[in-house]
Design a protein around this motif. Structure first.
Motif, PDB file in Angstrom:
ATOM      1  N   GLN A 111       0.807  -1.215   0.000  1.00  0.00           N
ATOM      2  CA  GLN A 111       0.000   0.000   0.000  1.00  0.00           C
ATOM      3  C   GLN A 111       0.846   1.274   0.000  1.00  0.00           C
ATOM      4  OE1 GLN A 111      -2.554  -2.118  -0.956  1.00  0.00           O
ATOM      5  NE2 GLN A 111      -3.525  -0.190  -0.466  1.00  0.00           N
ATOM      6  N   SER A 145       3.936   3.868  -1.483  1.00  0.00           N
ATOM      7  CA  SER A 145       4.173   4.453  -2.807  1.00  0.00           C
ATOM      8  C   SER A 145       4.942   3.476  -3.694  1.00  0.00           C
ATOM      9  CB  SER A 145       4.980   5.744  -2.650  1.00  0.00           C
ATOM     10  OG  SER A 145       6.295   5.437  -2.201  1.00  0.00           O
ATOM     11  N   ASP A 161      -3.590   0.744   6.851  1.00  0.00           N
ATOM     12  CA  ASP A 161      -3.447   0.244   5.481  1.00  0.00           C
ATOM     13  C   ASP A 161      -4.354  -0.966   5.308  1.00  0.00           C
ATOM     14  OD1 ASP A 161      -1.521   1.796   4.000  1.00  0.00           O
ATOM     15  OD2 ASP A 161       0.031   0.990   5.320  1.00  0.00           O
ATOM     16  N   GLU A 199      -5.808  -3.493  -1.346  1.00  0.00           N
ATOM     17  CA  GLU A 199      -6.755  -2.898  -2.298  1.00  0.00           C
ATOM     18  C   GLU A 199      -8.010  -3.761  -2.497  1.00  0.00           C
ATOM     19  OE1 GLU A 199      -8.240   0.126  -4.381  1.00  0.00           O
ATOM     20  OE2 GLU A 199      -6.283   0.203  -3.394  1.00  0.00           O
ATOM     21  N   VAL A 202      -0.775  12.431   6.298  1.00  0.00           N
ATOM     22  CA  VAL A 202      -1.247  11.906   5.018  1.00  0.00           C
ATOM     23  C   VAL A 202      -0.687  12.774   3.894  1.00  0.00           C
ATOM     24  CG1 VAL A 202      -3.439  13.173   5.124  1.00  0.00           C
ATOM     25  CG2 VAL A 202      -3.279  11.131   3.705  1.00  0.00           C
ATOM     26  N   HIS A 259      -1.448  13.992  -2.128  1.00  0.00           N
ATOM     27  CA  HIS A 259      -2.066  13.372  -3.303  1.00  0.00           C
ATOM     28  C   HIS A 259      -2.976  12.199  -2.940  1.00  0.00           C
ATOM     29  CE1 HIS A 259       0.429  15.966  -5.671  1.00  0.00           C
ATOM     30  NE2 HIS A 259       1.510  15.496  -5.073  1.00  0.00           N
ATOM     31  N   ASN A 260      -3.029  11.878  -1.665  1.00  0.00           N
ATOM     32  CA  ASN A 260      -3.868  10.767  -1.213  1.00  0.00           C
ATOM     33  C   ASN A 260      -5.281  11.275  -0.917  1.00  0.00           C
ATOM     34  OD1 ASN A 260      -5.035   8.501  -0.086  1.00  0.00           O
ATOM     35  ND2 ASN A 260      -3.432   8.182   1.441  1.00  0.00           N
ATOM     36  N   ARG A 284      -8.187  10.041  -1.626  1.00  0.00           N
ATOM     37  CA  ARG A 284      -9.077   9.005  -1.085  1.00  0.00           C
ATOM     38  C   ARG A 284      -8.890   8.879   0.430  1.00  0.00           C
ATOM     39  NH1 ARG A 284      -8.921   2.822  -3.298  1.00  0.00           N
ATOM     40  NH2 ARG A 284     -10.665   2.001  -2.113  1.00  0.00           N
ATOM     41  N   GLY A 285      -7.629   8.863   0.858  1.00  0.00           N
ATOM     42  CA  GLY A 285      -7.331   8.783   2.284  1.00  0.00           C
ATOM     43  C   GLY A 285      -7.834   9.995   3.032  1.00  0.00           C
TER      44      GLY A 285
END
Length: 181
Positions: free
Chosen positions: A21, A23, A116, A119, A150, A153-154, A156-157
């Motif tokens: 999970q 990068s 984490d 997916e 966080v 660019h995350n 969703r998180g």
């Protein structure tokens, strides 16, 4: 799928989830992969404070780690500091920066977390169940707040954390988010 406490026997699965999970750089660059495990997995696995999303075979498919206090995190992190410093200046500076972030918010948000989920198990409510289990645990332990970092660019998180009641406390190269308990 069920939520249960973390066990030492989960360690290899936790490492695999952390890297899966992380990068792309953590999976492609061995040094960055070592840093990722030393910073975001091993100290938490050592503390065994947190919960695992376990599949039908009782294998971890996700986790939420926590450090109840900054002091406990620092003690758990200490054995990994020489390794991270030996990886190079970039990693040494990153550790220092993240620890300064934790220190800056530790009075109001003494606990922090890392979550984490593989997916294949996202988008099914398991993250919320893991987070709820951890937040209930932290409240029972007397924590008055929890924080996390966080990346910018995350998205969703970030949306997930906001859904769980976290607010942005600080913004720089990423976000520090916190929730009062």
């Amino acid at each position: 799928m069920r939520i249960r406490r973390i066990r030492e026997s989960d360690r290899e699965q936790l490492r695999n989830i952390c890297l899966a999970q992380a990068s792309a750089r953590a999976r492609e660059d061995p040094l960055y992969g070592q840093f990722t495990l030393a910073m975001y997995c091993e100290p938490y696995a050592d503390m065994q404070e947190g919960f695992v999303l376990a599949d039908e075979e009782d294998l971890a498919a996700g986790y939420v780690f926590c450090a109840l206090t900054r002091q406990k995190h620092q003690k758990a992190l200490e054995p990994y500091l020489p390794l991270m410093e030996a990886l190079g200046e970039e990693y040494s500076q990153r550790v220092k920066g993240e620890c300064q972030m934790y220190d800056a918010f530790a009075e109001e948000y003494p606990s922090h977390l890392h979550i984490d989920i593989l997916e294949a198990y996202t988008g099914q409510g398991y993250g919320t169940k893991l987070m709820n289990a951890l937040l209930a645990y932290l409240k029972k332990q007397g924590s008055k707040g929890v924080m996390l970092g966080v990346g910018p660019h995350n998205l969703r998180g970030i949306r997930f954390y906001q859904h769980c009641g976290f607010e942005i406390l600080y913004e720089d190269d990423g976000y520090v988010m916190g929730k009062k308990l």
